[in-house]
Structure formats: structure tokens, C-alpha cells
Scaffold this active site. Sequence first.
Site, PDB file in Angstrom:
ATOM      1  N   TRP A  36       4.485 -10.437 -43.565  1.00 10.55           N
ATOM      2  CA  TRP A  36       3.337 -10.202 -43.978  1.00 10.55           C
ATOM      3  C   TRP A  36       3.436 -10.231 -45.537  1.00 10.55           C
ATOM      4  O   TRP A  36       2.437 -10.688 -46.309  1.00 10.55           O
ATOM      5  CB  TRP A  36       2.723  -8.823 -43.607  1.00 10.55           C
TER       6      TRP A  36
ATOM      7  N   LYS B 162      -2.916   2.995 -35.381  1.00 10.41           N
ATOM      8  CA  LYS B 162      -3.225   1.701 -34.436  1.00 10.41           C
ATOM      9  C   LYS B 162      -2.153   1.145 -33.818  1.00 10.41           C
ATOM     10  O   LYS B 162      -2.123   0.611 -32.823  1.00 10.41           O
ATOM     11  CB  LYS B 162      -4.148   0.767 -35.028  1.00 10.41           C
TER      12      LYS B 162
END
Length: 331
Positions: A11, A191
Site C-alpha cells: 500500500w 473491519k
Amino acid sequence: MKITVLGAGAWGTAFGQVLADAGNDVTMWAREPEIVQGIRDQHHNAVRLPSVKRLPENMTATGDRAEAVCGARIVVVAIAAQFARIALEPFKDLISENAIVVSLMKGIERNTGKRMDEVVREALALPAERFAAVSGPNLSKEIADRQPSATVVACEDIDVAHTVASACATEYFKTFVTTDVIGLEMCGSLKNVVALAVGMARGAGYGENTAAMIETRGLAELTALGEAAGANPRTFAGLAGVGDLIATCGSPLSRNYTFGSNLGKGMSVAEATAASSGVAEGVPTTDAVVALGRKFGVPTPLACAMSRVLDEGIPCAQMLAELFSADISEE
Ligand SMILES: NC(=O)C1=CN([C@@H]2O[C@H](COP(=O)(O)OP(=O)(O)OC[C@H]3O[C@@H](n4cnc5c(N)ncnc54)[C@H](OP(=O)(O)O)[C@@H]3O)[C@@H](O)[C@H]2O)C=CC1
Ligand SMILES: O=C(CO)COP(=O)(O)O
């Protein structure tokens, strides 16, 4: 402007490309000479983002901390969450006192229960108005392919959020702003625990209903915990909340989903760790979520069940059974 990204993982590198596409001069800092040399000389990160054949020309790399952050107006942190504090401390006196520091990380520090906004600000002695977090449905490989995506930038000072959002906005990467830093951090971190559980159910062979049940109950759990921690519940209905939950729980590109899926197929935690292509933040974050639930008096059945999977090796069917009490309750 010069923007530095600390950590050339999947990322970090993909976000570096977004920043370069937005017109900034991007310097990646990485600790391995092989990665530094690859990005600087071949414009390629063969270790962490091999799918991008050639990174932009306005992207370079260094392994020297002082050189990396010298003159940077924005410093982006993309380091595995459990190592963020130790990795950032040497940068404390090197980062300009006007620079904005942006976290891309999605995790809770296991031994302190702290969010990444707390960890980064403590490690760098940073005031709130110089810290921003970026979070959303942002699977790195898709963004590295320049597929249309969106994210949310959070800072207590909305003008600073706008500055960061402008710096990373491109034709394919849409940015939104919020002042709800706590909400954004809680969404992104929690999450991952839900993605582990959904992945496990998928790996065990269960279908859409089971996945939807875990995602929806997981959303309720992370919203309740987030609110108790001081978040705005509306954040959980947005891109960083339900948006990221849909992306992460629905894609084998997610390391957390894949980790869970491998557990569901029968791998041990050690085997799933060895098979993972990058950091699965939900694994160390799960116990931190259980501890936060206890601290705030919020039930966290999903995190508790996943904690028993990770620590005791309970099977998928038992994990699912533990999501609900024996009594029928209002939803
Ligand atoms: N990948 C994705 O799609 C997304 C990831 N995120 C979040 O971004 C963060 C980074 O993820 P990503 O780049 O994909 O992860 P990767 O697993 O690809 O890379 C992790 C990075 O952390 C670095 N790191 C680990 N330990 C240390 C240390 N002690 N000192 C310095 N650096 C260290 C690694 O360096 P080294 O290579 O030297 O080990 C590497 O650069 C995570 O919190 C993740 O949840 C958020 C949105 C999307
Ligand atoms: O956060 C992500 C997508 O938004 C990436 O998820 P993983 O860390 O599970 O790969």
C-alpha cells in the site's frame, strides 16, 4: 510538493504512485537496500508490488532517514501497525515541525490498545492538527492498476484534511474529508477482524448468507465500539466503514480475508501466517479489540470468537456459533 512515504510495502508503494500521479515529488523510505535500489534505479518494487512494471519517474527511494524526510511537506506512514511506534521514533527529530504526518495504517497496537493516530502522535510528539489518517476501500493492487477508487482523509483540522486530500486526488482516486479521526481509525482497524471471520467462513465453504450475516453483525459491533471510543456513528456508514468492509470482506486481494480463508480451509495460524503475502493486521488487532470492548463495556462477540480461533484454534462452526447468545434478542 515533496512528499515522503515511510514504508515501501504494497500500500505504501501504491499510494506513493497515487501521490506521484497527482504531481508530487515522491520519496519512498524503506529499510531493505534491495527495495530502495529497485524503486530508485528501476522504478520497480519487485518485492512488495511486482504487478506495477514501472513506477512513475517522479518517484524515488532512499534508505537514509534524514534524506528521506528533509524538505517533505507531508510524511506518509505505511508501516505494519505493530511496528509503527518503533519505526517512527528515529524520525522524531528529523521531520520538519511544519510537516503534516499522514497514517495509512489499519490496526490497533496490541500491547497498549492504542489506535494509530495515538501511536503516531506519541512517537513523533505531534499535535492533532498536524496528523491525518487516510482510510477507505483501497485494495492496493486495484489502485496500483489505477482502477477508480475513493478514500477518506480525516484530520481534526478540516483545512489540513483538505490539503492532504488535494495532494492525493487524481482522476482515478477520489478523496473525501472528515474531522472524525477516531471513527476513521476504528473503521479501518476493526473491519480487518471482520474480514478474517468472513474469509474463514468462505474458506470453510459457506456462502453469501453467512458472509452477509458476519459482515452486518460485524458492522454493528465495530460501530458500537467506535461510538464508545468517541467516533461519529455516521462515519461507519461511509466509505471508510461499510465501504471498506464490502471491499475487504469480498476480495481474495485482501490479506485478512485470505488469512481467514486459509484458516477455514484447515491451515493453522502458523501456516496461514507463512502463506500470507503481506501483513494481516486483523491478527494482532483481534485481541486489542477484545480488550477495548472490555474497557468500554461494549460486547464484542465477533472479536472474542476470532480471538478463540487465533489463540485456541476453535473451528469455523464454533466461531459462528459464538457470534450469538442462546437468547433471541432485538437486532
Ligand atoms: N495493502 C492494502 O491494500 C492496504 C493496506 N493498508 C494498511 O497499510 C499498512 C501497510 O500495509 P502494506 O503496505 O500493504 O503492508 P506490507 O505487508 O506490504 O508492508 C508492510 C510494511 O511495513 C514495514 N515494516 C514492518 N516492520 C517494520 C519495522 N520494524 N520498521 C520499518 N518498517 C517495517 C515493511 O517493511 P519491510 O518490507 O522491511 O518488512 C513494509 O514496508 C497496514 O496497516 C495495512 O493495514 C491500508 C489500505 C490498503
Ligand atoms: O485495507 C485494505 C483494503 O481497504 C486492505 O486489506 P488487507 O490489509 O486485508 O489486504
